[in-house]
Each structure stands twice: as structure tokens, then as C-alpha cells.
Design a protein around this motif. Structure first.
Motif, short mmCIF file in Angstrom:
data_model
loop_
_atom_site.label_atom_id
_atom_site.label_comp_id
_atom_site.label_asym_id
_atom_site.label_seq_id
_atom_site.Cartn_x
_atom_site.Cartn_y
_atom_site.Cartn_z
N ASP A 1 60.50 62.05 73.28
CA ASP A 1 61.02 62.61 74.53
C ASP A 1 62.06 63.67 74.16
O ASP A 1 63.17 63.33 73.72
CB ASP A 1 61.66 61.50 75.36
N PRO A 2 61.75 64.96 74.31
CA PRO A 2 62.68 66.02 73.89
C PRO A 2 64.04 65.92 74.56
O PRO A 2 65.08 66.17 73.94
CB PRO A 2 61.96 67.31 74.29
N GLU A 3 64.05 65.53 75.84
CA GLU A 3 65.31 65.47 76.57
C GLU A 3 66.27 64.46 75.94
O GLU A 3 67.47 64.73 75.82
CB GLU A 3 65.04 65.09 78.03
N ALA B 1 54.96 67.54 64.14
CA ALA B 1 54.56 67.11 65.48
C ALA B 1 55.77 66.91 66.37
O ALA B 1 55.75 67.23 67.57
CB ALA B 1 53.75 65.81 65.39
N MET B 2 56.85 66.37 65.81
CA MET B 2 58.08 66.16 66.58
C MET B 2 58.69 67.50 66.99
O MET B 2 59.06 67.71 68.16
CB MET B 2 59.06 65.35 65.74
N TRP B 3 58.77 68.44 66.04
CA TRP B 3 59.39 69.73 66.36
C TRP B 3 58.50 70.58 67.24
O TRP B 3 58.99 71.43 68.01
CB TRP B 3 59.74 70.47 65.07
N ILE C 1 59.49 69.30 70.71
CA ILE C 1 60.86 69.69 71.07
C ILE C 1 60.96 71.20 71.23
O ILE C 1 61.60 71.71 72.16
CB ILE C 1 61.85 69.17 70.02
N GLY C 2 60.32 71.94 70.33
CA GLY C 2 60.38 73.40 70.40
C GLY C 2 59.75 73.94 71.67
O GLY C 2 60.29 74.87 72.31
N ARG C 3 58.61 73.38 72.08
CA ARG C 3 57.97 73.82 73.32
C ARG C 3 58.85 73.52 74.54
O ARG C 3 58.93 74.32 75.47
CB ARG C 3 56.60 73.15 73.47
N TYR C 4 59.50 72.34 74.51
CA TYR C 4 60.37 71.97 75.63
C TYR C 4 61.56 72.93 75.71
O TYR C 4 61.93 73.38 76.82
CB TYR C 4 60.85 70.53 75.42
N CYS C 5 62.15 73.25 74.57
CA CYS C 5 63.30 74.16 74.56
C CYS C 5 62.90 75.55 75.04
O CYS C 5 63.64 76.22 75.78
CB CYS C 5 63.89 74.24 73.15
N GLU C 6 61.72 76.00 74.63
CA GLU C 6 61.25 77.32 75.05
C GLU C 6 61.01 77.34 76.57
O GLU C 6 61.42 78.28 77.26
CB GLU C 6 59.95 77.66 74.32
N GLU C 7 60.41 76.28 77.08
CA GLU C 7 60.09 76.21 78.51
C GLU C 7 61.36 76.18 79.37
O GLU C 7 61.38 76.75 80.47
CB GLU C 7 59.26 74.95 78.78
N ILE D 1 57.72 76.90 63.74
CA ILE D 1 58.87 77.53 63.08
C ILE D 1 59.52 78.56 64.00
O ILE D 1 60.74 78.59 64.15
CB ILE D 1 58.41 78.20 61.76
N LYS D 2 58.70 79.36 64.64
CA LYS D 2 59.22 80.41 65.52
C LYS D 2 59.99 79.82 66.69
O LYS D 2 61.11 80.26 67.01
CB LYS D 2 58.07 81.29 66.02
N ARG D 3 59.43 78.80 67.33
CA ARG D 3 60.10 78.20 68.49
C ARG D 3 61.41 77.53 68.09
O ARG D 3 62.42 77.65 68.78
CB ARG D 3 59.18 77.19 69.16
#
Length: 553
Positions: free
Chosen positions: A248-250, A269-271, A274-280, A303-305
Motif C-alpha cells: 500500500d503506497p500510502e 515490484a514494490m517501487w 510506489i512510483g506510479r502512485y507518487c506520479e499519479e 527508475i525514472k518514476r
């Protein structure tokens, strides 16, 4: 440096240097406003609690070399018990609970534990399967005992703390048996020595310039061992470590902000999640200056996110390369990947894993499937030639527990030293950088020559609708037919025959544009590629190959 090489002595050094600094912080729940509440132990408290537990273990009957299975969820107790077992001289058996019941029974039965330090459910499981564990007589229940012995965590703690002398261990004395993820065969127990843990701590600390007082959130529970040995605070993440892809990224972001986390380790897989959630949600992680990710090649989009979430100019995501049998070997930072190597990866050059750590030697030898009795039998290849990756260094493990044939296959004698065969293929470039091209066991052997998974898959992964792919061979070696299996991004799986045909044509066009993949004529779609439990990212290609054969025949 102390003459003692019991890894638990590193905790004592931290307790003496930083007695009142928090060693472990655990999310104990949430209040009415939804804020996290935390339990914690300072380094002094952790050292003293593990002293008391170690004394209790010895009173129970644990002796130097006693094999004890540790099956406790990530917690303050898990970390205290880990150091207590080391202090008592025990050999800790660590089993990934996500590997499945059959594998757990087989692995535990193979190493013959003399006791279990485990949660009630695991103790009940031990009692039901007691014929598989005839030597397990020293058992401690961590949690409320249910149909188990009354010997529990409180019993081990005993009375108030008094000074405890850590059991003396030599550099080569056994410390732990840690099982591989089983991504290319049945999980094997890797025998760790105390000196190897010392070397790992020093290599990681010095290379990444990790400073005492930093705060780490490790997605892999045993990394708390390294933190405590470096004077770094461990924040136990609120997640199931066996399911990093479902984190759960939050929750993780809240913990990072609550505790001022400066470093965090997790699988790709974890990042990815989390990376997609932060970008969104346009989220930055201001305190974080070092992200570590390992277990498999980290996709460029991850890596980019993750780099976009970092606020500090010097902050970056680092991807150390290694394996359960030998970690760390090499490392590369995200900036270098994005600015220098990702374009080569996209055209089939493999994944650059960077420069080897200081003191770690890497060679590329001709691919060989049989044991090598000496390093003289290994033919070292030239710059740019793809072959087997072999490594030598103080962090490389010496053997698999009670697996002499597997050990003989994986180790190459070199005088008084040895080389570990990583089971991977790759090459060194003209700058000395190491490039990973896939697992040796996953090579597709065609009439035109070998095809390497990571090199070929990257070409198809460039398609914006493809999340990941797997190259497998259909038929017998060396006349295999290459097949690419793709997992589209969520929501992009082609539902109609027309949509599937269109996406297939686009992917084949990508393949035809590169000499490495021109021979691929078959594309299969899979909704969720099977992956390993530990990292949720290593693709089980050996499971996909028979599935692909059924699809194309």
C-alpha cells in the motif's frame, strides 16, 4: 577491529556508540485520527533485550552450532530474536513463508532444525508434521501459545538484564542458512558464515556512504541486521514482505514522512507500485536520499518514476546486483541508467549493473553446464563476449547446506580461494562495466545460436502497452523455436481478436527491426506472468515454456 566475528558484536558496538538512538521503530497501530502510533527500541535497549533472550536460549539448551528455524513476522521481536540467536552461537534457518507449504516442509526437513522460534501457527504446523522434524526439541512460541509449549518470548527474557558475554565465533563459523528464491529450480539452503555478514555490512556501508544516524525502511526483513550493524535506525514497513507488488503506497509514504526515512530498500515490484502512485498524486519524498532496489533488473520506467519523487539533488535510486549466494557484486545509479545505458538496453545490449564493488572480482567465462574442477578449466572471454558471470570476494558464500553436488556445480576452486558461478550470463564492456543478459538456465538455444532473455525482451518492452515480457523456447535444444510472451499494461490487454492481431503485428514489427529478435515469429499474451514470491519480479520462464508449447501446438 575486534578479533571476534560474531555478527551480533556489531550490534553491541552500535549500542556503545549510540546507546540512545532508536534502533528499531515498529508501526503499532493507528489512533482515532488515523495517525500511526509506533513502538521502538534504542540500540542499548535492543542490545540488552537480545542479551536476555540469548541467555534464555542457552538455558533452553541452545549451543554453538544449534540449528534454529526462525519463523516470526517482521517486528521488534524478530530483530531482537535474530541477534539473540547469533549471540547464543546458534545457526539461524530463514525460510521465505511465501514459497508454499510443500517447499517449506521440504526445505526445513532438509536442514533438520533442532528447534523452532516461531509464531503459534508455525508451531502448530511443526507439531502436526513432527515426523518431518525429529530433531526439533528446542521450541519457543512467539505470541499467545495455542496447543504448543509454554516456553514463549517472556520465558526467554527471564529476569532483569545483566551483562552477557556473546558466544565467541570465528570468521568461518556458520551463522545462518538462507534459502534461495527458487526462481530457476527448487530453493536451496545457502550457508552463511559470520565473516560473510561482516563483509556485506562493510561493503554496503562504504560503497553507498551510509552514515550512522540515518533511517532506513527495508522491504526485506533481514536488512535490519545490516542497519543495526551500521548505527542506522530501522523502520519496519507496514507491508507483507512476501507480497511487495501489493504494497500500500500510502502507508509506506506516511511512514517515510513520519520517521524522516533517508534510505529505503525494496524489490522493483514494490517501487513500481510506489512510483506510479507518487506520479499519479504528484508526491515527493523530501527526506529520502537513497533508494535501493534488487532481486531482478529494475525497469527503466521504475527508475525514472522513483527519481522524480526525490527532492535532494544528490538523491538517487541504486540497483545493486547480486544473489543470495553472493551479495553485493556490482551497482549502478539511476542517473547513469537514464543518461547513459538505457538506450543500449532498449536495443538489446542487456542491463548494465555497473562497476563491481571494491574488493570484488568478476570474470566472464565460456558458458559451461558441468562442474569445473579448477579455475584453469574456465576459459575467460574477451571484452564484449557474452558468457557466464563468476565472482570472487569476501561476501561470496562457500557452499549450499548438505548439497555437495549443487556446491560442486556452483563453485570453482582457485587455490585456497574459489569463484562463485552466478548462474547468470553477461559481459564486461570496454569501461569495465558489467552487463547482465539473463539467467543461464533461461537461454533459448536455436539452430542459429543462443538467444538471451534480457536482451531480447527489452526490445518488446519498448512498446508503450507492454508491461513486461518473457522469451521462452519451444521444442528441444539446440533446435528450439523462440516465442515471446507479453504481459500488457493494466487495462491494455487486447480483448478482441482484431485488437490482439493489431498488437501482435506491432510487436513483430519491433522484433523484425532488430537482428537479435528477427527469428521470433510467435507472440503470446498472458494476463499475469508467474513470478517469484520473494521479489514478485523474477519471471518463472521454466513454467511458461510448457504453457507456450501447449498454445502453439
Amino acid at each position: 577491529m575486534s578479533d571476534q566475528f560474531n555478527i551480533a558484536d556489531r550490534l553491541r558496538q552500535s549500542a556503545q556508540a549510540w546507546p540512545h538512538q532508536k534502533a528499531v521503530v515498529f508501526p503499532a497501530g493507528q489512533d482515532r485520527q488515523g495517525r500511526y502510533t509506533y513502538s521502538s527500541l534504542t540500540f542499548q535497549q535492543l542490545d540488552q533485550e537480545s542479551d536476555r533472550l540469548a541467555r534464555g536460549l542457552i538455558e533452553l539448551g541452545v549451543k554453538p552450532g544449534t540449528r534454529m528455524a526462525l519463523m516470526v513476522r517482521p517486528s521488534l521481536e524478530f530483530i531482537a530474536l535474530t541477534f539473540a540467536l547469533f549471540k547464543a552461537g546458534a545457526v539461524i534457518i530463514l525460510i521465505d513463508p511465501g514459497m508454499g507449504r510443500k517447499n517449506i516442509i521440504r526445505c526445513l526437513a532438509e536442514v533438520e532444525p533442532e528447534g523452532f522460534v516461531a509464531i503459534p501457527l508455525a508451531q502448530l504446523f511443526r507439531k502436526i508434521k513432527r515426523r518431518d522434524f525429529p530433531k526439533a526439541r528446542l521450541n519457543v512460541t512467539v505470541g499467545k501459545p495455542v496447543l504448543t509449549s509454554g516456553i514463549d518470548y517472556d520465558w526467554l527474557l527471564g529476569k532483569e538484564w545483566t551483562p552477557f558475554e556473546i558466544i565467541q565465533r570465528d570468521r568461518t563459523d556458520p551463522a545462518a542458512i538462507i534459502f534461495t528464491s527458487g526462481s530457476t529450480g527448487p530453493p536451496k539452503g545457502v550457508a552463511y558464515e559470520h565473516g560473510m555478514f561482516w563483509s556485506q555490512v562493510d561493503l554496503l556501508r562504504d560503497y553507498y556512504q551510509i552514515q550512522p544516524g540515518e533511517v532506513d525502511l527495508p522491504g526485506f526483513p533481514l536488512f535490519a541486521l545490516f542497519n543495526s550493524a551500521m548505527g542506522v535506525t530501522t523502520v519496519v514497513p507496514d507491508m507483507d514482505p512476501t507480497k511487495p507488488a501489493l504494497v500500500d503506497p500510502e502507508k509506506i509514504i506516511r511512514q517515510m514522512n513520519d520517521q524522516g526515512v533517508t534510505q529505503a530498500f525494496g524489490s522493483p515490484a514494490m517501487w513500481n507500485r510506489i512510483g506510479r502512485y507518487c506520479e499519479e498524486h504528484d508526491i515527493k519524498l523530501p527526506s529520502l536520499k537513497r533508494v535501493l532496489s534488487a532481486g531482478a533488473p529494475v525497469p527503466v520506467h521504475v527508475i525514472k518514476r522513483m527519481r522524480q519523487t526525490l527532492s535532494c539533488e544528490e538523491a538517487d535510486i541504486n540497483t545493486p546486483y547480486g544473489a543470495t549466494e553472493s551479495l553485493p557484486v556490482a551497482s549502478i545509479c539511476g542517473r547513469e541508467v537514464l543518461e547513459e545505458t538505457s538506450k543500449q538496453t532498449a536495443t538489446g545490449a542487456g542491463t548494465c549493473v555497473g562497476i563491481p564493488f571494491p574488493g570484488v572480482q568478476v570474470k566472464i567465462i565460456r558458458i559451461h553446464n558441468e562442474p569445473l574442477e579448477s579455475i584453469e578449466q574456465a576459459e575467460e572471454l574477451s571484452v564484449g563476449e557474452i558468457g557466464e558471470i563468476i565472482v570472487q570476494g569476501p561476501m561470496a558464500t562457500r557452499e549450499y547446506f548438505l548439497r555437495p553436488e549443487a556446491t560442486r556445480l556452483a563453485k570453482i576452486p582457485d587455490g585456497a580461494q574459489f569463484w562463485h558461478r552466478m548462474g547468470d550470463v553477461g559481459y564486461r564492456d570496454e569501461l569495465g562495466k558489467l552487463w547482465f543478459c539473463g539467467r543461464k538456465a533461461h537461454m533459448v538455444e536455436t539452430a542459429e545460436g543462443p538467444m538471451f532473455t534480457i536482451c531480447c525482451e527489452a526490445i518488446f518492452n519498448q512498446h508503450p502497452r507492454i508491461y513486461r515480457s518473457a522469451l521462452v523456447g519451444v521444442g528441444g535444444k539446440p533446435q528450439q523455436r523462440p516465442v515471446i510472451i507479453v504481459e500488457p499494461e493494466q487495462g491494455d490487454f487486447p480483448q478482441s481478436q482484431t485488437a490482439r492481431k493489431q498488437l501482435t503485428e506491432e510487436l513483430l514489427e519491433l522484433g523484425q527491426a532488430n537482428a537479435l529478435t528477427q527469428s521470433i515469429e510467435t507472440v503470446l499474451f498472458h494476463k499475469s506472468l508467474p513470478v517469484d514470491i520473494r521479489h514478485n519480479v523474477k519471471i518463472f520462464r521454466e513454467k511458461l515454456a510448457p504453457w507456450a508449447e501447449r498454445q502453439v501446438t
